[in-house]
Motif scaffolding. Structure first.
Motif, mmCIF file in Angstrom:
data_model
loop_
_atom_site.group_PDB
_atom_site.id
_atom_site.type_symbol
_atom_site.label_atom_id
_atom_site.label_comp_id
_atom_site.label_asym_id
_atom_site.label_seq_id
_atom_site.Cartn_x
_atom_site.Cartn_y
_atom_site.Cartn_z
ATOM 1 N N ALA A 1 -15.083 1.869 51.418
ATOM 2 C CA ALA A 1 -16.120 2.013 51.408
ATOM 3 C C ALA A 1 -16.205 2.707 53.213
ATOM 4 O O ALA A 1 -14.820 2.951 53.530
ATOM 5 C CB ALA A 1 -17.475 0.915 52.064
ATOM 6 N N PRO A 2 -16.860 3.989 53.606
ATOM 7 C CA PRO A 2 -15.926 4.134 54.720
ATOM 8 C C PRO A 2 -15.611 3.524 56.011
ATOM 9 O O PRO A 2 -16.268 1.889 55.930
ATOM 10 C CB PRO A 2 -18.165 4.546 55.163
ATOM 11 N N GLY A 3 -14.944 3.646 56.851
ATOM 12 C CA GLY A 3 -14.109 2.885 57.477
ATOM 13 C C GLY A 3 -13.119 1.388 57.088
ATOM 14 O O GLY A 3 -12.285 1.603 57.379
ATOM 15 N N THR A 4 -13.377 1.502 55.656
ATOM 16 C CA THR A 4 -12.062 0.924 54.934
ATOM 17 C C THR A 4 -11.195 1.281 55.310
ATOM 18 O O THR A 4 -10.217 2.380 55.399
ATOM 19 C CB THR A 4 -12.021 1.101 53.503
ATOM 20 N N GLU A 5 -9.591 0.007 56.260
ATOM 21 C CA GLU A 5 -8.226 0.761 56.276
ATOM 22 C C GLU A 5 -7.278 -0.010 55.112
ATOM 23 O O GLU A 5 -7.934 -1.129 55.083
ATOM 24 C CB GLU A 5 -8.508 -0.334 57.327
ATOM 25 N N LEU A 6 -6.578 0.509 54.213
ATOM 26 C CA LEU A 6 -5.781 -0.392 53.452
ATOM 27 C C LEU A 6 -4.207 0.036 54.058
ATOM 28 O O LEU A 6 -3.828 1.281 54.478
ATOM 29 C CB LEU A 6 -5.817 0.504 52.394
ATOM 30 N N GLN A 7 -2.580 -0.285 53.011
ATOM 31 C CA GLN A 7 -2.471 -0.902 53.575
ATOM 32 C C GLN A 7 -1.187 0.327 52.558
ATOM 33 O O GLN A 7 -1.573 0.271 51.344
ATOM 34 C CB GLN A 7 -1.627 -1.882 53.429
ATOM 35 N N CYS A 8 -0.414 1.335 53.219
ATOM 36 C CA CYS A 8 -0.048 2.400 52.341
ATOM 37 C C CYS A 8 1.047 1.701 51.274
ATOM 38 O O CYS A 8 2.503 1.996 52.629
ATOM 39 C CB CYS A 8 0.621 3.779 52.532
ATOM 40 N N VAL A 9 1.499 1.813 50.550
ATOM 41 C CA VAL A 9 3.144 0.901 50.476
ATOM 42 C C VAL A 9 3.857 1.466 49.393
ATOM 43 O O VAL A 9 4.706 1.734 49.094
ATOM 44 C CB VAL A 9 2.736 -0.416 48.741
ATOM 45 N N GLY A 10 3.810 3.089 49.568
ATOM 46 C CA GLY A 10 4.817 3.432 49.127
ATOM 47 C C GLY A 10 4.417 5.315 48.687
ATOM 48 O O GLY A 10 3.279 5.455 49.037
ATOM 49 N N GLU A 11 4.934 6.490 47.742
ATOM 50 C CA GLU A 11 4.478 7.320 47.126
ATOM 51 C C GLU A 11 5.081 7.925 46.228
ATOM 52 O O GLU A 11 6.085 7.088 45.419
ATOM 53 C CB GLU A 11 4.511 8.348 48.475
ATOM 54 N N ILE A 12 4.092 8.822 45.539
ATOM 55 C CA ILE A 12 4.536 8.934 44.240
ATOM 56 C C ILE A 12 4.308 10.859 44.355
ATOM 57 O O ILE A 12 3.188 11.058 44.627
ATOM 58 C CB ILE A 12 2.952 8.152 43.356
ATOM 59 N N LYS A 13 5.518 11.275 44.035
ATOM 60 C CA LYS A 13 5.568 12.730 43.909
ATOM 61 C C LYS A 13 5.140 13.417 42.237
ATOM 62 O O LYS A 13 5.344 12.238 41.558
ATOM 63 C CB LYS A 13 7.454 13.267 44.122
ATOM 64 N N ALA A 14 4.429 14.322 41.708
ATOM 65 C CA ALA A 14 4.754 14.654 40.650
ATOM 66 C C ALA A 14 6.206 14.496 39.905
ATOM 67 O O ALA A 14 7.294 14.822 40.225
ATOM 68 C CB ALA A 14 4.499 16.549 40.742
ATOM 69 N N GLY A 15 5.909 14.160 38.909
ATOM 70 C CA GLY A 15 7.261 13.555 38.325
ATOM 71 C C GLY A 15 7.327 12.701 38.359
ATOM 72 O O GLY A 15 8.550 11.683 37.343
ATOM 73 N N ASP A 16 7.600 11.911 38.913
ATOM 74 C CA ASP A 16 8.144 10.169 39.191
ATOM 75 C C ASP A 16 7.081 9.747 38.312
ATOM 76 O O ASP A 16 6.306 10.095 37.987
ATOM 77 C CB ASP A 16 7.411 9.736 40.119
ATOM 78 N N VAL A 17 8.741 8.582 37.302
ATOM 79 C CA VAL A 17 8.042 7.459 36.897
ATOM 80 C C VAL A 17 8.124 6.069 37.323
ATOM 81 O O VAL A 17 7.786 6.114 38.724
ATOM 82 C CB VAL A 17 9.514 6.982 36.335
ATOM 83 N N VAL A 18 6.442 6.147 37.155
ATOM 84 C CA VAL A 18 4.799 5.021 37.197
ATOM 85 C C VAL A 18 4.966 4.461 36.529
ATOM 86 O O VAL A 18 5.050 4.270 35.057
ATOM 87 C CB VAL A 18 4.119 6.277 37.630
ATOM 88 N N THR A 19 5.140 2.956 37.091
ATOM 89 C CA THR A 19 5.150 1.593 36.052
ATOM 90 C C THR A 19 4.364 0.574 36.906
ATOM 91 O O THR A 19 4.278 -0.180 36.323
ATOM 92 C CB THR A 19 6.522 1.367 35.487
ATOM 93 N N LYS A 20 4.432 1.156 38.251
ATOM 94 C CA LYS A 20 3.534 -0.491 39.052
ATOM 95 C C LYS A 20 2.775 -0.974 38.425
ATOM 96 O O LYS A 20 2.618 0.611 39.460
ATOM 97 C CB LYS A 20 5.019 -0.817 40.012
ATOM 98 N N THR A 21 2.011 -1.887 38.684
ATOM 99 C CA THR A 21 0.681 -1.859 38.619
ATOM 100 C C THR A 21 0.403 -1.943 40.942
ATOM 101 O O THR A 21 0.968 -2.429 41.741
ATOM 102 C CB THR A 21 -0.045 -3.044 38.829
#
Ligand code: AMP
Ligand code: MG
Length: 403
Positions: A66-86
């Motif tokens: 929502a406006p003003g929400t703050e969330l912890q950023c837990v990593g990054e995903i680049k184009a081409g990265d294998v992505v499995t983790k929820t």
């Protein structure tokens, strides 16, 4: 006399009857531009093959933002990265355009709408489910036909083939189109014309037009205005898929093309069309091959090629005839033409702001290549119009080689 629309329809009908199976060849996608496909191309998997982010930003659970929400950023995903983790509840992950959206995330928030301090991301506005994500399989399903036989391969079609891994394509071979100019006054480009002779420019423009239309030009030089020479060279031309002649179809004593074709067994479908330039244009089938006798004045030759020969080459290429590229524009300067024939006047269309405006160019008639050089279209004046006022909408045939 036929209108140009009727004459064109005749060509399409008759050449359509001749269309047999075309010889094909396997062609690399790098070389297939302009060819007509002779196979189906299917997708090798779903497209996109994964849920694709269309923005640089943060993958989130939409309900959590929502406006003003703050969330912890837990990593990054680049184009081409294998992505499995929820994506864990209460977190976000930085994501790049073209990367796979992780399971659990259902929206991507553009980086422009966030502020970052260390590992904490602050969101300026609410997220909406599905935003900035193209879901797996929504562009095409697996095994879906994406290109079909008879399609012309342009840059988008070639990209489609490349995307699904179709590196080699079965394509129809280009039809071979013989080009024969006629006239005692015509000399080849390697000769110095005498004072009353002219160089063979029609064979050059016709070869270019054949190429643009998707054919393979076979220039046969020039025939003298003599029955024997014409007969021999026409017979040579009939060995190809189609024959295009220039000159020798008017009313002059030495305009012999029609009588020579007749002696070779031609069946004529028209030998005159209600147009100017180009009125004496001839279309016949001779020994199973389409033959076009185009008037020799260069502008006539070019116009009649576009109207009548181009659709035949489409069909002989294994495709349907493309519609005439007619567009509408506002007339920029009033016109006064003799009624009775449809006129194709060398003209220039200019685009100013959103409006297109067209003006006919000054010219010395259908022999005037100099005027045509400045034209990017032909202004079409219908046979029943005499005066057309400035600002009226008019139809024009684009020169697709320069526009
Ligand atoms: P024709 O249709 O044979 O009566 O020729 C009409 C006009 O076109 C004449 O002025 C010819 O000299 C000219 N012309 C004919 N053939 C060619 C050609 N191959 N290249 C340039 N002009 C031509
Ligand atoms: Mg002539």
């Amino acid at each position: 006399m036929l209108t140009f629309e009727q004459a064109r329809a005749k060509v399409i009908e008759q050449v359509g009857k001749l269309r047999g199976p075309r010889a094909c060849a396997s062609v690399s996608v790098w070389d297939a531009l302009g060819l007509v496909l002779a196979q189906e191309v299917k997708t090798d998997r779903e497209y996109p093959p994964f849920d694709r982010s269309t923005r640089d930003g943060y993958a989130v659970r939409a309900v959590e933002v929502a406006p003003g929400t703050e969330l912890q950023c837990v990593g990054e995903i680049k184009a081409g990265d294998v992505v499995t983790k929820t994506l864990a509840v209460g977190t976000c992950v930085q994501i790049m355009t073209g990367a796979a959206v992780p399971p659990g995330a259902d929206a991507v928030v553009m980086i422009e709408h966030t502020q970052r301090g260390g590992d904490v991301v602050r969101f300026e506005r609410a997220a909406r489910e599905g935003q900035n994500i193209v879901r797996r399989g929504t562009e095409a399903s697996a095994g879906q036909t994406v290109l079909s036989s008879g399609m012309r391969l342009g840059f988008a079609e070639l990209a489609m083939a490349a995307q699904v891994g179709a590196a080699q394509l079965q394509c129809a071979k280009r039809p071979r189109v013989a080009i024969l100019s006629t006239g005692d006054e015509v000399v080849s480009l390697d000769q110095q014309p005498g004072e009353f002779q002219i160089r063979n420019s029609n064979s050059v423009s016709l070869a270019a037009q054949v190429r643009i239309a998707g054919g393979d030009p076979v220039p046969l030089g020039n025939a003298a205005d003599r029955v024997e020479d014409l007969g021999e060279k026409i017979e040579r031309g009939l060995k190809e898929d189609a024959l295009v002649l220039s000159g020798g179809v008017s009313m002059g004593k030495y305009d012999l093309v029609e009588s020579v074709l007749k002696a070779l067994g031609a069946e004529f479908f028209f030998d005159g069309v209600a147009i100017r330039p180009g009125k004496p244009a001839v279309f016949a089938i001779c020994q199973g091959k389409p033959v076009f006798g185009l008037p020799g004045n260069p502008v006539s030759t070019m116009v009649t090629f576009e109207l009548f020969v181009a659709p035949a080459i489409d069909i002989l290429s294994g495709a349907d005839a493309r519609p005439l590229p007619l567009v509408e524009a506002r007339l920029g300067e009033g016109l006064n033409e003799k009624p009775g024939l449809a006129h194709f006047l060398p003209a220039r269309i200019e685009w100013r702001a959103a409006a297109a405006e067209v003006k006919a160019l000054k010219w010395q008639g259908s022999g005037d290549i100099t005027a045509l050089r400045n034209a990017n279209c032909f202004l079409v004046v219908p046979a029943n119009r005499e005066k057309i006022e400035v600002g009226e909408p008019v139809s024009l045939l684009l020169r697709k080689d320069v526009v």
